[in-house]
Motif scaffolding. Structure first.
Motif, PDB file in Angstrom:
ATOM      1  N   ASP A  14       0.835  -1.198   0.000  1.00  0.00           N
ATOM      2  CA  ASP A  14       0.000   0.000   0.000  1.00  0.00           C
ATOM      3  C   ASP A  14       0.881   1.265   0.000  1.00  0.00           C
ATOM      4  OD1 ASP A  14      -1.713   2.049   0.536  1.00  0.00           O
ATOM      5  OD2 ASP A  14      -2.562   1.186   2.361  1.00  0.00           O
TER       6      ASP A  14
ATOM      7  N   ASP B 157       0.244   4.205   0.762  1.00  0.00           N
ATOM      8  CA  ASP B 157       0.027   4.986   1.983  1.00  0.00           C
ATOM      9  C   ASP B 157       0.953   4.531   3.108  1.00  0.00           C
ATOM     10  OD1 ASP B 157      -1.840   6.696   1.030  1.00  0.00           O
ATOM     11  OD2 ASP B 157      -3.567   5.749   1.991  1.00  0.00           O
ATOM     12  N   LEU B 158       1.148   3.203   3.212  1.00  0.00           N
ATOM     13  CA  LEU B 158       2.046   2.666   4.245  1.00  0.00           C
ATOM     14  C   LEU B 158       3.453   3.206   4.062  1.00  0.00           C
ATOM     15  CD1 LEU B 158       1.321  -1.164   4.592  1.00  0.00           C
ATOM     16  CD2 LEU B 158       0.968   0.635   6.257  1.00  0.00           C
TER      17      LEU B 158
ATOM     18  N   ALA C 147       4.301   5.896   2.422  1.00  0.00           N
ATOM     19  CA  ALA C 147       4.311   7.342   2.623  1.00  0.00           C
ATOM     20  C   ALA C 147       4.434   7.669   4.113  1.00  0.00           C
ATOM     21  CB  ALA C 147       3.036   7.971   2.044  1.00  0.00           C
ATOM     22  N   VAL C 148       3.611   7.002   4.925  1.00  0.00           N
ATOM     23  CA  VAL C 148       3.654   7.252   6.362  1.00  0.00           C
ATOM     24  C   VAL C 148       5.030   6.862   6.926  1.00  0.00           C
ATOM     25  CG1 VAL C 148       2.725   6.528   8.595  1.00  0.00           C
ATOM     26  CG2 VAL C 148       1.170   7.046   6.722  1.00  0.00           C
TER      27      VAL C 148
ATOM     28  N   ARG D 164       7.848   6.810   5.376  1.00  0.00           N
ATOM     29  CA  ARG D 164       8.883   7.761   4.932  1.00  0.00           C
ATOM     30  C   ARG D 164       8.911   9.034   5.763  1.00  0.00           C
ATOM     31  NH1 ARG D 164       7.847   9.003  -1.006  1.00  0.00           N
ATOM     32  NH2 ARG D 164       9.586  10.428  -0.735  1.00  0.00           N
ATOM     33  N   THR D 165       7.756   9.403   6.362  1.00  0.00           N
ATOM     34  CA  THR D 165       7.762  10.611   7.195  1.00  0.00           C
ATOM     35  C   THR D 165       8.433  10.341   8.551  1.00  0.00           C
ATOM     36  OG1 THR D 165       5.606  10.175   8.219  1.00  0.00           O
ATOM     37  CG2 THR D 165       5.603  11.470   6.180  1.00  0.00           C
ATOM     38  N   MET D 166       8.696   9.064   8.855  1.00  0.00           N
ATOM     39  CA  MET D 166       9.237   8.750  10.176  1.00  0.00           C
ATOM     40  C   MET D 166      10.672   8.239  10.168  1.00  0.00           C
ATOM     41  SD  MET D 166       5.997   7.223  12.250  1.00  0.00           S
ATOM     42  CE  MET D 166       5.345   6.130  11.046  1.00  0.00           C
TER      43      MET D 166
ATOM     44  N   VAL E  18       9.847  -2.062   6.401  1.00  0.00           N
ATOM     45  CA  VAL E  18       8.501  -2.129   5.828  1.00  0.00           C
ATOM     46  C   VAL E  18       8.484  -2.987   4.560  1.00  0.00           C
ATOM     47  CG1 VAL E  18       6.516  -0.818   5.004  1.00  0.00           C
ATOM     48  CG2 VAL E  18       7.985   0.153   6.768  1.00  0.00           C
TER      49      VAL E  18
ATOM     50  N   LEU F 244       6.933  -6.899   4.426  1.00  0.00           N
ATOM     51  CA  LEU F 244       5.626  -7.001   3.780  1.00  0.00           C
ATOM     52  C   LEU F 244       5.683  -7.751   2.452  1.00  0.00           C
ATOM     53  CD1 LEU F 244       4.003  -3.552   4.571  1.00  0.00           C
ATOM     54  CD2 LEU F 244       3.600  -5.758   5.632  1.00  0.00           C
TER      55      LEU F 244
ATOM     56  N   ARG G 196       0.855  16.689   1.063  1.00  0.00           N
ATOM     57  CA  ARG G 196       2.003  15.849   0.699  1.00  0.00           C
ATOM     58  C   ARG G 196       3.253  16.690   0.493  1.00  0.00           C
ATOM     59  NH1 ARG G 196       1.254  10.693  -0.936  1.00  0.00           N
ATOM     60  NH2 ARG G 196       2.997  10.826  -2.376  1.00  0.00           N
TER      61      ARG G 196
ATOM     62  N   ALA H 184       4.685  17.454   3.848  1.00  0.00           N
ATOM     63  CA  ALA H 184       5.328  16.256   4.391  1.00  0.00           C
ATOM     64  C   ALA H 184       6.621  15.909   3.651  1.00  0.00           C
ATOM     65  CB  ALA H 184       4.367  15.068   4.329  1.00  0.00           C
TER      66      ALA H 184
ATOM     67  N   LEU I 283       6.573  14.509   0.625  1.00  0.00           N
ATOM     68  CA  LEU I 283       6.300  13.355  -0.236  1.00  0.00           C
ATOM     69  C   LEU I 283       6.102  13.787  -1.676  1.00  0.00           C
ATOM     70  CD1 LEU I 283       3.816  11.637   2.216  1.00  0.00           C
ATOM     71  CD2 LEU I 283       6.151  10.892   1.711  1.00  0.00           C
TER      72      LEU I 283
ATOM     73  N   VAL J 168       7.287  15.844  10.852  1.00  0.00           N
ATOM     74  CA  VAL J 168       5.846  15.924  10.620  1.00  0.00           C
ATOM     75  C   VAL J 168       5.191  14.617  11.048  1.00  0.00           C
ATOM     76  CG1 VAL J 168       6.102  17.514   8.677  1.00  0.00           C
ATOM     77  CG2 VAL J 168       5.970  15.059   8.245  1.00  0.00           C
TER      78      VAL J 168
ATOM     79  N   LEU K 144       1.954  12.282  10.178  1.00  0.00           N
ATOM     80  CA  LEU K 144       0.991  12.143   9.087  1.00  0.00           C
ATOM     81  C   LEU K 144      -0.023  11.046   9.396  1.00  0.00           C
ATOM     82  CD1 LEU K 144       0.143  12.757   6.076  1.00  0.00           C
ATOM     83  CD2 LEU K 144       1.772  10.997   5.400  1.00  0.00           C
TER      84      LEU K 144
ATOM     85  N   VAL L  10      -3.340   9.205   7.416  1.00  0.00           N
ATOM     86  CA  VAL L  10      -4.056   9.149   6.145  1.00  0.00           C
ATOM     87  C   VAL L  10      -5.431   8.512   6.323  1.00  0.00           C
ATOM     88  CG1 VAL L  10      -1.961   9.135   4.750  1.00  0.00           C
ATOM     89  CG2 VAL L  10      -2.956   6.979   5.523  1.00  0.00           C
TER      90      VAL L  10
ATOM     91  N   ARG M  82      -7.027   5.803   5.125  1.00  0.00           N
ATOM     92  CA  ARG M  82      -7.233   4.389   5.418  1.00  0.00           C
ATOM     93  C   ARG M  82      -6.211   3.880   6.431  1.00  0.00           C
ATOM     94  NH1 ARG M  82      -6.301   1.728   0.955  1.00  0.00           N
ATOM     95  NH2 ARG M  82      -5.356   3.589   0.101  1.00  0.00           N
TER      96      ARG M  82
ATOM     97  N   ALA N  43      -3.502   3.046   7.371  1.00  0.00           N
ATOM     98  CA  ALA N  43      -2.135   2.687   6.985  1.00  0.00           C
ATOM     99  C   ALA N  43      -1.286   2.262   8.169  1.00  0.00           C
ATOM    100  CB  ALA N  43      -1.477   3.842   6.219  1.00  0.00           C
ATOM    101  N   LEU N  44      -1.841   1.391   9.017  1.00  0.00           N
ATOM    102  CA  LEU N  44      -1.018   0.803  10.077  1.00  0.00           C
ATOM    103  C   LEU N  44      -0.167  -0.296   9.453  1.00  0.00           C
ATOM    104  CD1 LEU N  44      -3.524   0.481  13.038  1.00  0.00           C
ATOM    105  CD2 LEU N  44      -1.927   2.326  12.516  1.00  0.00           C
ATOM    106  N   PHE N  45       1.021  -0.520  10.027  1.00  0.00           N
ATOM    107  CA  PHE N  45       1.876  -1.582   9.505  1.00  0.00           C
ATOM    108  C   PHE N  45       1.286  -2.921   9.929  1.00  0.00           C
ATOM    109  CE2 PHE N  45       4.600   2.164  10.164  1.00  0.00           C
ATOM    110  CZ  PHE N  45       4.805   2.446   8.825  1.00  0.00           C
TER     111      PHE N  45
ATOM    112  N   ARG O  58       0.662   7.074  16.593  1.00  0.00           N
ATOM    113  CA  ARG O  58       1.919   6.890  15.871  1.00  0.00           C
ATOM    114  C   ARG O  58       2.434   8.225  15.316  1.00  0.00           C
ATOM    115  NH1 ARG O  58       1.563   3.163  10.647  1.00  0.00           N
ATOM    116  NH2 ARG O  58       0.231   4.895  10.058  1.00  0.00           N
TER     117      ARG O  58
END
Lengths: 227, 355
Positions: A119, A121-122, A124-125, A127-129, A139, A143, B43, B46, B48, B79, B81, B83, B85, B87-89, B146
């Motif tokens: 995904d 989105d996964l 993207a999130v 990468r911000t961390m 990740v 996965l 984005r 952030a 991105l 930052v 973020l 989203v 949906r 987007a948990l791992f 998170r």
């Protein structure tokens, strides 16, 4: 040791060549597949075409280029042999390199598909961390591991069966570079149908084991995707 | 200002050109339809997405400045973020998800931080669950935890509640309002939901076609839209063309008094929210007060707790939509009569330059 005319050297050499070739595939193919999956479309298709090149070439042509590139005829080959003392032609590591190049497209394609299913989105999130390198290890790899494992099995199978490039680069020296496929070729040429038969049956057995492993991995992939 | 954004991004079929600011503790809503550029703005903040020009500063740190060649990687921008949906791992537990970004922290410090956030977002007892063992609402709480685990300079929320059902959405909105009081950072909230924007926002930036049409305090956006387009986007149903002259605006032959007096005379756009229109009983012999006209009900849409009525003028005046709560609807007996007097109160009329 000797059984029905089979020397165990054939299996030892085959195991060495296949294992080294598979390791090379994983080491080169995994970062390459990740790079392709993460690149913008234009760069991705260029890299992807490059990675697919061995698939459209006859393995013997790949073997021929390797023979030239790693041998004394080329500057790189001279550098390898004279300056580094690395002789790859007519050795089993040479055979492994040849097999790895032939199977790389299969490995990259399968791995890339696994990375592309993550995904966005996964990522993207993530990468911000954490840094891009950590995103890959923490990740992408966890996965995509079912695809990576499947790609490794497919690559392994392809490496085990490699013939064309191997025989040109490493020839068919019993005890040194003779693998199961080249031994079957040899036995057939010599009219030793009993030996050819036994060896072919063994490859069939190994093939069934590998396919079962793949089916199991595929089942895992389906389950992970449902979560 | 602890959040300063001014960026320009040119794509083949779209151009984003936005400037927004927010103070610490301020919740700014980026409001617009899909394709308005609100997510791309988020984005870009952030890291991105990379703008072609402009500057982004968070808490005094410049994280992007095209003219100086500064473009910090996303993980160096501080930052948080969240989203749409979650987007948990999927391979990590609640606790591992929350601690995901805490690289370089000791095990004890990580555990302490996870515990703090678990308490802040009511996640106690869920630490060892995997994402698929959590409900949608719980998953989004974990995503919030998170995003806030590291000391971040801005919290970015991209339609965070739109995948949840209505009841959960209401809960999480309330939670966010509480959370905002506890974290002293700007929060950027992207949504296309008008009610959500109104409930949560301190300030609103209305985006349309890649541009900020208006950016200001919530009440100003809703009470004083700067243009016809902003009024439309913020749910104003009654929009007319008029001619201003002193404190009057002529609409469909009806002179309407407006407050305050418009700055300019001549062609203007004039608007009124459906819920600001009043209905009075019609008296055939009585005088017609200021800003009133006679109209017939042509449609009555019942929404349970409110009714939306369409009224067609019987003479001078515009066709209007009037929203009335269920209680006054019954007291007035609107269902039983067709002919009414509509009043458009002078203070509720919005006069805008003609577009």
């Amino acid at each position: 040791m000797n059984f029905a005319g089979i020397t165990w050297d054939v299996f030892r050499v085959s195991a060495e060549v296949t294992t080294l070739a598979t390791v090379l595939c994983v080491l080169v193919g995994t970062p390459l597949a990740w790079r392709i999956a993460r690149s913008r479309p234009a760069a991705a298709s260029m890299l992807s075409s490059l990675a697919l090149l061995p698939l459209v070439l006859p393995p013997t042509a790949i073997g021929y280029y390797l023979l030239y590139g790693l041998g004394r005829q080329s500057a790189f080959g001279q550098f390898l042999i004279d300056d580094l003392g690395i002789r790859l032609i007519f050795t089993w590591p040479g055979a492994a390199i040849a097999a790895a190049i032939v199977s790389l497209p299969l490995y990259v394609r399968t791995t890339q598909a696994g990375f592309e299913q993550i995904d966005p989105d996964l990522l993207a999130v993530a990468r911000t961390m954490i840094s891009p390198q950590r995103v890959f290890w923490r990740v992408a790899i966890p996965l995509a591991w079912p695809s990576l494992a499947a790609a490794t099995v497919i690559g392994f199978a392809r490496n085990l069966g490699e013939f064309g490039a191997t025989i040109i680069v490493a020839s068919n020296i019993p005890g040194e570079t003779q693998t199961i496929p080249t031994a079957i070729y040899d036995a057939t040429q010599a009219g030793n149908h009993g030996l050819a038969n036994t060896l072919a049956a063994l490859t069939l057995l190994i093939g069934i084991v590998l396919l079962s492993l793949l089916a199991l991995l595929f089942h895992r992939t389906q389950r992970t995707r449902q979560l | 200002m602890t959040l300063e954004v001014a960026i320009d991004r040119r794509l083949s079929d779209f151009r984003l050109n936005v400037a927004i600011q927010a103070a610490a503790g301020e919740l700014v809503v980026l409001f617009g339809h899909s394709g308005s550029g609100k997510s791309m703005t988020l984005r870009s903040i952030a890291g991105l997405d990379r703008p072609d020009a402009g500057r982004i500063a968070l808490n005094g740190h410049v994280v992007f400045d095209a003219s100086r060649g500064i473009n910090l990687a996303p993980h160096l921008r501080n930052v948080g973020l969240v989203v749409q949906r979650y987007a948990l791992f999927p391979h990590l537990t609640t606790a591992q998800n929350i601690a995901f970004g805490l690289t370089g922290w000791t095990r004890e410090a990580q555990a302490r931080r996870v515990h703090e956030l678990g308490a802040l977002l009511s996640l106690d007892g869920l630490e060892d669950r995997l994402p698929h063992q959590l409900s949608g609402g719980q998953q989004q709480r974990v995503a919030l935890a998170r995003a806030l685990a590291r000391p971040v300079d801005v919290l970015l929320l991209d339609e965070p509640f739109s995948a949840l059902d209505e009841a959960l959405r209401a809960d999480l909105r309330t939670e966010l309002l509480r959370l905002r009081a506890e974290v002293d950072i700007p929060i950027v909230f992207v949504t296309h939901d008008l009610r959500e924007a109104h409930l949560l926002a301190d300030s609103i930036a209305v985006l349309d076609g890649g541009r900020v049409l208006q950016h200001g305090p919530r009440e100003e956006i809703f009470r004083h839209p700067a243009s016809r387009r902003v009024a439309e986007l913020t749910g104003v149903r009654n929009l007319f063309a008029g001619i201003a002259d002193g404190d009057r605006v002529l609409v469909e032959g009806l002179p309407l008094r407006v407050e305050p007096v418009p700055a300019t005379a001549g062609p203007v756009d004039i608007a009124i929210r459906a819920e600001r229109c009043l209905l009075r009983r019609f008296d055939p012999d009585g005088p017609l007060p200021e800003n009133c006209f006679v109209a017939d009900v042509t449609a009555d849409l019942a929404f349970g707790n409110s009714h939306t009525l369409r009224l067609h003028p019987m003479g001078a005046g515009p066709a209007v939509e009037v929203e009335t709560a269920a209680r006054p609807y019954e007291v007035l007996g609107i269902a039983g009569r067709q002919r009414w007097v509509v009043e458009l109160p002078a203070a509720d009329l919005i006069v805008m330059p003609r577009s």
